[in-house]
Design a protein around this motif. Sequence first.
Motif, PDB file in Angstrom:
ATOM      1  N   HIS A  57     -64.409  79.598  65.566  1.00  0.00           N
ATOM      2  CA  HIS A  57     -65.278  78.623  64.899  1.00  0.00           C
ATOM      3  C   HIS A  57     -64.580  77.266  64.934  1.00  0.00           C
ATOM      4  CE1 HIS A  57     -67.977  81.741  63.512  1.00  0.00           C
ATOM      5  NE2 HIS A  57     -66.943  82.405  63.022  1.00  0.00           N
ATOM      6  N   LEU A  58     -65.160  76.351  65.686  1.00  0.00           N
ATOM      7  CA  LEU A  58     -64.604  75.003  65.784  1.00  0.00           C
ATOM      8  C   LEU A  58     -65.130  74.161  64.628  1.00  0.00           C
ATOM      9  CD1 LEU A  58     -65.133  74.404  69.595  1.00  0.00           C
ATOM     10  CD2 LEU A  58     -62.964  74.820  68.461  1.00  0.00           C
ATOM     11  N   ILE A  59     -64.208  73.662  63.814  1.00  0.00           N
ATOM     12  CA  ILE A  59     -64.598  72.860  62.663  1.00  0.00           C
ATOM     13  C   ILE A  59     -63.664  71.668  62.558  1.00  0.00           C
ATOM     14  CG2 ILE A  59     -64.908  72.808  60.159  1.00  0.00           C
ATOM     15  CD1 ILE A  59     -65.365  75.818  60.240  1.00  0.00           C
ATOM     16  N   SER A  60     -64.241  70.481  62.457  1.00  0.00           N
ATOM     17  CA  SER A  60     -63.463  69.274  62.207  1.00  0.00           C
ATOM     18  C   SER A  60     -64.372  68.301  61.480  1.00  0.00           C
ATOM     19  CB  SER A  60     -62.950  68.660  63.510  1.00  0.00           C
ATOM     20  OG  SER A  60     -64.013  68.071  64.233  1.00  0.00           O
ATOM     21  N   GLN A  61     -63.950  67.074  61.365  1.00  0.00           N
ATOM     22  CA  GLN A  61     -64.743  66.090  60.645  1.00  0.00           C
ATOM     23  C   GLN A  61     -66.126  65.903  61.271  1.00  0.00           C
ATOM     24  OE1 GLN A  61     -62.761  62.364  60.151  1.00  0.00           O
ATOM     25  NE2 GLN A  61     -64.417  61.412  58.999  1.00  0.00           N
ATOM     26  N   ASN A  62     -66.201  65.964  62.596  1.00  0.00           N
ATOM     27  CA  ASN A  62     -67.469  65.747  63.283  1.00  0.00           C
ATOM     28  C   ASN A  62     -67.986  66.957  64.044  1.00  0.00           C
ATOM     29  OD1 ASN A  62     -67.514  62.924  62.574  1.00  0.00           O
ATOM     30  ND2 ASN A  62     -66.010  62.553  64.189  1.00  0.00           N
TER      31      ASN A  62
END
Length: 200
Positions: free
Chosen positions: A28-33
């Motif tokens: 699961h790729l999660i960052s600010q954007n």
Amino acid sequence: MYARVFSFLVVISLAVQVRSETRVAIAHLISQNVTGSITFTETANGIRVSGTITGLDVGKYGFHVHELGDTSTCDAAGAHFDPDDNTHGGRDHAVRHVGDLGNVQFVGTENPVANVDFVDNVISLRGRNSIIGRTLVLHEQEDDLGLGGNEGSLNTGNAGPRIGCGVIGIRSPSGPWNSSASVFPSLFLLTLTAAFVIGK
């Protein structure tokens, strides 16, 4: 005699069945954007990499598996996964890092999306090239696939800073991944049965 042979074949079948269960991993790729989920599924031709990612503008972005599973920051994930000490390359190049998965491409007008779907025959979910516990990283720029003609190209593809990352973990099935349900008990039984048959 036939009963012994039948028992022997049953044990072989069980061992092969445990070994052949299709494994699936997920990141699961999660960052600010950035938001997205990518699955890694065993197939006869290699690992199918599939899923969607949102949150970036139209364009191509470097997409790699990095060596560590530390995502306290994306930079903590270490370098590209490269057990063979190769130079960086494209996904279809003969010489590449194991973790070199090329680029993903965002398309669309209002809310661009990267639809990922390809098969890679270098990464694995078992053995020396296993990506389990490592980190999937999305970069800020396009990967030049090692063709940029400079040192940065041969190391990272000049793909720039890391803007999204996620640890690659087990999705399914649970049985083969667990030590209590590994192939080894079946192999142990196989060895005992073979010894019994041969001894008779």
